[in-house]
Design a protein around this motif. Structure first.
Motif, short mmCIF file in Angstrom:
data_model
loop_
_atom_site.label_atom_id
_atom_site.label_comp_id
_atom_site.label_asym_id
_atom_site.label_seq_id
_atom_site.Cartn_x
_atom_site.Cartn_y
_atom_site.Cartn_z
N SER A 10 0.83 -1.20 0.00
CA SER A 10 0.00 0.00 0.00
C SER A 10 0.86 1.25 0.00
CB SER A 10 -0.94 -0.01 1.21
OG SER A 10 -1.71 1.16 1.24
N ILE A 11 1.89 1.26 0.82
CA ILE A 11 2.79 2.41 0.88
C ILE A 11 3.56 2.53 -0.43
CG2 ILE A 11 4.82 3.35 2.04
CD1 ILE A 11 3.68 2.05 4.62
N GLU A 12 4.05 1.42 -0.95
CA GLU A 12 4.79 1.43 -2.20
C GLU A 12 3.91 1.97 -3.34
OE1 GLU A 12 7.89 -1.56 -4.22
OE2 GLU A 12 5.88 -2.41 -3.95
N TYR A 13 2.64 1.55 -3.39
CA TYR A 13 1.74 2.05 -4.42
C TYR A 13 1.59 3.58 -4.29
CZ TYR A 13 -2.52 3.30 -6.84
OH TYR A 13 -3.42 3.93 -7.66
N SER A 14 1.42 4.06 -3.08
CA SER A 14 1.24 5.51 -2.88
C SER A 14 2.46 6.29 -3.32
CB SER A 14 0.94 5.80 -1.40
OG SER A 14 -0.25 5.18 -1.01
N VAL A 15 3.64 5.75 -3.04
CA VAL A 15 4.88 6.42 -3.45
C VAL A 15 4.94 6.51 -4.97
CG1 VAL A 15 7.40 6.18 -3.54
CG2 VAL A 15 6.19 5.82 -1.38
#
Length: 93
Positions: free
Chosen positions: A83-88
């Motif tokens: 989820s964090i990687e997608y947002s980045v």
């Protein structure tokens, strides 16, 4: 130590100022209109009863908030990390 980019420094300052307003019991009114792209990702505990956006006096759309139960940092390939990687990638944060 690694140097912090100007964008990261600005985001941290913005979060710090918002948190100080929260601690003083002040807040900015929420304006209607176009929702901006987020400027930061904040990982918070699922057990925190206050909205993370409220803690940083952030308007809707200012933050990407990812809650994690038990303050688990996450593992590569697991939901929190992905989820964090997608947002980045999506928002260039």
């Amino acid at each position: 130590p690694k140097s912090i980019s100007a964008g990261a420094h600005e985001a941290l300052d913005r979060l710090r100022r918002g948190n100080q307003r929260f601690l003083r019991g002040e807040h900015h009114p929420i304006h209607s209109g176009e929702v901006p792209d987020p400027f930061a990702i904040v990982v918070g505990g699922a057990e925190v009863r206050v909205r993370i956006e409220q803690i940083f006096d952030a308007a809707p759309g200012d933050l990407i908030v990812q809650r994690s139960f038990g303050t688990i940092a996450g593992r590569v390939g697991a939901t929190l990390f992905d989820s964090i990687e997608y947002s980045v990638v999506r928002f260039g944060l």
